[in-house]
Design an enzyme around this catalytic site. Structure first.
Site, short mmCIF file in Angstrom:
data_model
loop_
_atom_site.label_atom_id
_atom_site.label_comp_id
_atom_site.label_asym_id
_atom_site.label_seq_id
_atom_site.Cartn_x
_atom_site.Cartn_y
_atom_site.Cartn_z
N LYS B 80 -1.07 -5.50 -8.24
CA LYS B 80 -1.12 -5.89 -6.82
C LYS B 80 -2.01 -7.12 -6.66
CE LYS B 80 -2.28 -3.83 -2.30
NZ LYS B 80 -2.84 -2.63 -1.62
N SER B 155 0.03 -0.49 1.96
CA SER B 155 0.07 -1.92 1.76
C SER B 155 0.52 -2.31 0.34
CB SER B 155 -1.31 -2.53 2.02
OG SER B 155 -2.24 -2.09 1.06
N SER B 179 -2.55 3.40 1.09
CA SER B 179 -1.80 2.22 0.64
C SER B 179 -1.15 2.34 -0.73
CB SER B 179 -2.70 0.99 0.65
OG SER B 179 -2.80 0.48 1.96
#
Lengths: 95, 492
Positions: B80, B155, B179
């Site tokens: 990420k 997210s 997330s």
């Protein structure tokens, strides 16, 4: 803690955040809604409850105050928007 | 198709030299080239770098390195875009860091490197990890591989979508309010949020520091156990990481789950808005666990209804402080002004997207003079009660089971207009971060039409990952939900 009228302009200034007039209007309305929702917390009796800053029961974690390698001067500077003579350049602060 | 293999299966093939790391990496790069123009999980693919790392892994294996000491040798992973990998972009999905290159490795990155992993590239996310749909990325949304008209969750939407679309073997994400677990549920993969303090946050760009934790997105629970074993542990560079030994999570997976007690919090099942198909799948999962000897027990977490409001004070308050560092002075975007104050304001006004601005405003307000006690301090006290609810429940049960999300993944754009509606996606995942405990989301079914993944969540006490992984693994062994794959290509 009734949701008061929020002076978005003032809050944005505190946050050093430039907002367009449209953003100020929009965030003002949305923040009002979120604060209305957050009023829910008024129901909870917290008079005898300690606040929790953190989930881990650690405090005052220290380490030896020893010199160790870190980013070099050049590496720390090389992504600066503006630099000169090994320094970050910013707009004039004092006349 | 080595890109479809789990980390554990791939690692075995690599060990037996039935496959090279280069072949495995190339298969992922091919999948990215084929599928990512539509899915858009990646912000940056480091093709040359990944192949070079793969070649290095193959060479190391020829020299005698093995999976014994390097459990991820040659395994292609993706990260990420909020976790630092030296000399790779680190944008956090934000314009303000669009050109930023990480000058050092996060501690988790170092751990993965030591284990031999290959890094494919950077995964899309909601800007600064603020969001539940990955629509808040400054670089455009990621799409759900199961239905590309829908969001992947957020997210860590890029991480979940990349794993689901077999564009990588596994991925790292971060979880501040759900997330990792929410996108895992929405994309039909496994998502693990470790206990606060279990994994170092050094090199993870901060959103809300008392809630943030690095998490894992994988194809199986076993893979999550292996990756956790690799990245967990104390780090002197993160003073909130806990000096507690890391148990052998993989070795513990096959212990029997018979007799374990799993709590069903009545507050999570009575709340309105639980989609009937989600409810049905989770009830089926409970029955399945029961058939394995697990004992379901009703428990109560009485402060559940206050979790979302508590989170939306504490997280924005911490974010407003953390994001003060983006000021146009030392790195990142700068928009000039007549004086430094004007420069800060213009830079931040131009560099941050709508949701980040919204949360900075909310957080600044909640911390501002005159409102601190009413909002922030009160929220911190309610947080204590939420944690105590869980600690009380864990005196009675070994884990708590809930749906991961109240609904299946929704359509792109559907919740953008109403922030509160978007925030409600996290209603079941948020308490875990407030309480600082651990949580695991795993696939437990699909909706009928369209076919969309449904996830269940297991929550465990602080440092209770072993039990969660054991329960999840037993469930996975007795079902095949994790084997379903999204259609190879949907929409255009």
């Amino acid at each position: 803690m009734s949701a008061p009228h929020v002076d978005i302009h003032r809050i944005a200034r505190l946050a050093r955040l430039e907002l367009s007039p449209e953003e100020e209007t929009r965030f003002g309305a949305e923040l009002g809604n979120v604060l209305d929702y957050i009023k829910l917390l008024e129901e909870v009796d917290v008079r005898t409850v300690e606040p929790m800053a953190h989930a881990v029961p650690l405090s005052n974690v220290t380490r030896p105050d020893a010199v160790r390698p870190s980013l070099s001067h050049a590496e720390a500077l090389n992504q600066a928007p503006s630099q000169s003579n090994g320094l970050f350049i910013v707009p004039r602060i004092v006349e | 198709m080595p890109n479809r293999l789990t980390v554990c299966d791939l690692s075995q093939l690599l060990s037996r030299r039935e496959l090279s790391a280069r072949e495995a990496t190339q298969a992922c790069l091919d999948a990215i080239r084929q599928r990512d123009p539509l899915v858009r999980a990646f912000l940056h693919v480091d093709e040359a770098g990944a192949l070079a790392q793969a070649d290095a892994a193959d060479a190391a294996r020829r020299r005698g390195k093995s999976a014994e000491t390097h459990p991820l040798l040659g395994v292609p992973l993706a990260i990420k875009d909020v976790i630092a990998v030296r000399n790779q972009p680190l944008t956090c999905g934000s314009r303000i860091l669009a050109q930023y290159i990480a000058p050092y490795d996060a501690t988790v990155t170092t751990a993965l490197r030591r284990a031999g992993a290959v890094f494919l590239g950077r995964l899309n996310m909601d800007e600064f990890a603020m969001g539940s749909s990955t629509e808040n990325s400054a670089f455009g949304p990621t799409r759900n591989p199961w239905d590309t008209t829908r969001i992947p969750g957020g997210s860590s939407g890029g991480s979940a979508a990349a794993v689901a679309a077999d564009e990588c073997s596994a991925a790292l994400g971060s979880d501040t309010g759900g997330s990792v677990r929410l996108p895992a549920a929405f994309c039909g993969v496994v998502g693990l949020k470790p206990t606060y303090g279990r994994v170092s946050r050094y090199g993870l760009v901060a959103y809300a520091s008392s809630l943030d934790q690095v998490g894992l997105l994988t194809k199986t629970v076993q893979d999550a156990a292996l990756l956790l074993e690799t990245v967990a542990g104390h780090d002197p560079l993160d003073s909130t990481s806990v000096p507690q030994p890391v148990p052998p999570y993989v070795a513990g997976l096959d212990q029997s789950v018979a007799g374990l007690r799993v709590g069903l919090p009545r507050e999570y099942f009575v709340q309105g808005g639980l989609d009937p198909e989600v409810r049905h799948s989770v009830e089926q999962a409970i029955a399945q666990l029961e058939s394995l000897g697990v004992k379901p027990v009703e428990v109560s977490l009485p402060h559940t209804r206050y979790a979302l409001a508590t989170y939306y004070l504490i997280a924005p308050a911490e974010a407003s402080a953390n994001l003060a560092r983006f000021d146009g002075v030392r790195y990142g975007l700068r928009i000039d002004g007549a004086d430094p104050i004007e420069m800060y304001a213009r830079t931040r006004g131009a560099g941050f997207g709508t949701e980040v601005k919204r949360r900075i405003i909310l957080g600044t307000y909640a911390l501002s003079s005159g409102y601190y006690d009413a909002y922030y301090l009160r929220a911190q006290k309610v947080r204590t009660l939420i944690r105590q609810d869980f600690l009380d429940a864990f005196k009675e049960v070994d884990a708590v089971l809930t749906p991961t999300a109240p609904t299946p993944p929704f359509k792109l754009g559907e919740r953008l207009a109403d922030p509160l509606q978007m925030y409600l996606s996290d209603v079941f995942t948020i308490s875990c971060n407030l309480a600082g405990i651990c949580g695991l989301s795993l696939p437990c079914g699909f909706t009928a039409s369209p076919k969309l993944p449904i996830g269940m969540q297991l929550l465990g006490p602080p440092f209770g990952e072993e039990t969660l992984l054991r329960l999840g693994h037993a469930f996975e062994q007795s079902t095949d939900w994790h084997r379903h794959r999204p259609p190879p290509r949907t929409g255009t």
